[in-house]
Design an enzyme around this catalytic site. Structure first.
Site, short mmCIF file in Angstrom:
data_model
loop_
_atom_site.label_atom_id
_atom_site.label_comp_id
_atom_site.label_asym_id
_atom_site.label_seq_id
_atom_site.Cartn_x
_atom_site.Cartn_y
_atom_site.Cartn_z
N SER A 79 0.47 -1.46 0.18
CA SER A 79 -0.29 0.15 -0.09
C SER A 79 0.73 1.01 0.33
O SER A 79 0.43 2.18 -0.27
CB SER A 79 -1.27 0.35 1.35
OG SER A 79 0.40 -0.13 1.99
N ASP B 129 -2.61 9.14 7.41
CA ASP B 129 -2.77 8.54 7.68
C ASP B 129 -2.39 7.83 9.00
O ASP B 129 -1.64 7.88 9.71
CB ASP B 129 -4.12 7.22 6.93
CG ASP B 129 -3.04 6.46 6.37
OD1 ASP B 129 -2.41 5.74 6.45
OD2 ASP B 129 -3.62 6.25 5.45
N HIS C 249 0.31 5.09 6.48
CA HIS C 249 0.48 5.83 5.94
C HIS C 249 1.23 7.37 5.31
O HIS C 249 0.83 8.53 6.12
CB HIS C 249 0.00 5.38 3.94
CG HIS C 249 -0.36 4.03 4.25
ND1 HIS C 249 -1.51 3.97 4.07
CD2 HIS C 249 0.10 3.03 3.57
CE1 HIS C 249 -2.31 2.32 4.22
NE2 HIS C 249 -0.69 1.93 3.80
#
Length: 410
Positions: free
Chosen positions: A47, A374, A377
């Site tokens: 991600s 967040d 990340h």
């Protein structure tokens, strides 16, 4: 009539010459425009660099909804950030006009200049990340009951944005093994496009490959003992050995299919993420040493793996010390333009890290001052810092043995 028109003709001639000169100057600019430093760039990872490959699969590991992409020109594309990812920054530094597209929607022509195979929640191990199930949506809703006035609206937004067809369906993601299968299929397409295997091999030998795996094998595997048994099976040293052994086999496949200029991105300081701080840090600011020390073991073995691969014919592997770069940023965040390092810009709960950024949630306004976007990340600001140092090392410890700018020239 003819005589009267003569002065106008004399006036028009220099004007036309000026127009023609301007057009020629424009053409000249196009002609001398710099080409990318390499013909193609291929990306593998999770991600941290996924840019849309998870958008159309049944998984909670998706970011194709606002406010993700709030600062990205294309909006919410599937990037787990407010804007650019590290590989977006790297692609620009390498001279590409456009960002490297997600493999899921790439055309044959785009294969020639490279695609991004990364998938959120992916790991070196196939089972890593499989715990992402629909029940987590309702956990989020329960957590928000005291904070949200319209739970029914949130329920609609969450289930619409991140659909999962069955309560017991395991979260889908494309593990590194799956990404390699997609790459092998792409190589076959390149052989067809370029005419033969030798042409494809020559083309791929000039490309840059970045591979960033391992974060989820710790975050969504080893340090999740309620779901995975790996922490009961292995000590941190043993687990790193198991990961490196499998990673080595996978990277050998990548090499066998033409990759020669390969940068392995080290695992960052996961123990400093808002999610881990929220769960395990007494003061919400001190990084979790148990997690970071385990990751440090893996990274040290990754450096040794780079040295092993560089003994192969034509191989130019390098290590990007994301762990050390983050450590340097955390040591003096102000000198890097950052003021908040222990909270997510968008999230819920302690450190804005107990639950990640929700659909249509209002994020912080000063995003360029945050290290984390967040719960997990980095922000665009942090991604650009890491991308710049991966491309052009600021410290000798940033890379081993060379940075991406040098790798491109080899």
């Amino acid at each position: 009539m003819g005589r009267a028109a003569m002065p106008m003709r004399r006036w028009l001639q220099p004007a036309l010459l000026l127009v023609l000169a301007a057009r020629l100057a424009t053409v000249a600019v196009v002609v001398v425009r710099a080409e990318p430093q390499v013909p193609c760039y291929f990306v593998f990872g999770d991600s941290l660099v996924d840019n849309g490959n998870n958008n159309d699969i049944a998984s909670l590991a998706r970011a194709n909804y606002p406010p993700y992409g709030i600062d990205f020109p294309g909006g919410a594309t599937g990037r787990f950030s407010n804007g650019l990812t590290t590989v977006d920054a790297i692609s620009r530094l390498l001279g590409f006009d456009d960002y490297i597209p997600a493999y899921a929607g790439a055309s044959n022509d785009q294969l020639l200049t490279g695609v991004n195979f990364a998938s959120a929640a992916a790991g070196i191990r196939d089972e890593t990340g499989q715990q992402l199930v629909r029940s987590h949506v309702f956990f989020i809703l329960d957590l928000l009951k005291d904070q949200a006035r319209s739970i029914s609206t949130l329920r609609i937004n969450l289930t619409h944005t991140m659909p999962v067809n069955d309560m017991n369906l395991q979260g889908q993601r494309i593990s590194f093994g799956g990404q390699l299968q997609n790459y092998q299929a792409a190589v076959q397409q390149l052989v067809s496009i370029l005419g033969d295997e030798d042409s494809a091999a020559n083309h791929l030998s000039q490309c840059i490959f970045t591979v960033g795996m391992g974060s989820n094998d710790y975050l969504n595997n080893y340090f999740m003992p309620a779901v995975y048994s790996t922490s009961q099976q292995y000590t941190p040293e043993q687990y790193a050995d198991v990961l490196i052994d499998q990673y080595s086999q996978q990277l050998r496949t990548l090499y066998s299919y033409g990759a020669r200029k390969v940068a392995l991105m080290g695992v960052g300081q996961v123990g400093c993420s808002p999610n881990e701080l929220a769960q395990h840090s007494p003061d919400g600011a001190t990084c979790v040493p148990q997690i970071n020390s385990a990751i440090d073991i893996f990274n040290r073995k990754l450096v040794a793996l780079v040295d092993q691969f560089n003994s192969l014919p034509g191989a130019h592997f390098t290590y990007i010390n994301a762990y050390g770069i983050f450590e340097d940023i955390l040591r003096a965040p102000g000198s890097h333009g950052l003021t908040v390092t222990n909270r997510g810009c968008c999230g819920v709960g302690r450190n804005n890290g107990q639950v990640t950024c929700l659909p249509f949630q209002t994020p912080c306004a000063n995003r360029n001052e945050y290290l984390f976007w967040d719960a997990f990340h980095p922000t665009e600001a942090a991604n650009i810092l890491v991308g710049r140092r991966a491309y052009s090392a600021a410290l000798p410890s940033d890379v081993h043995p060379v940075d991406l700018r040098t790798l491109a020239q080899l």
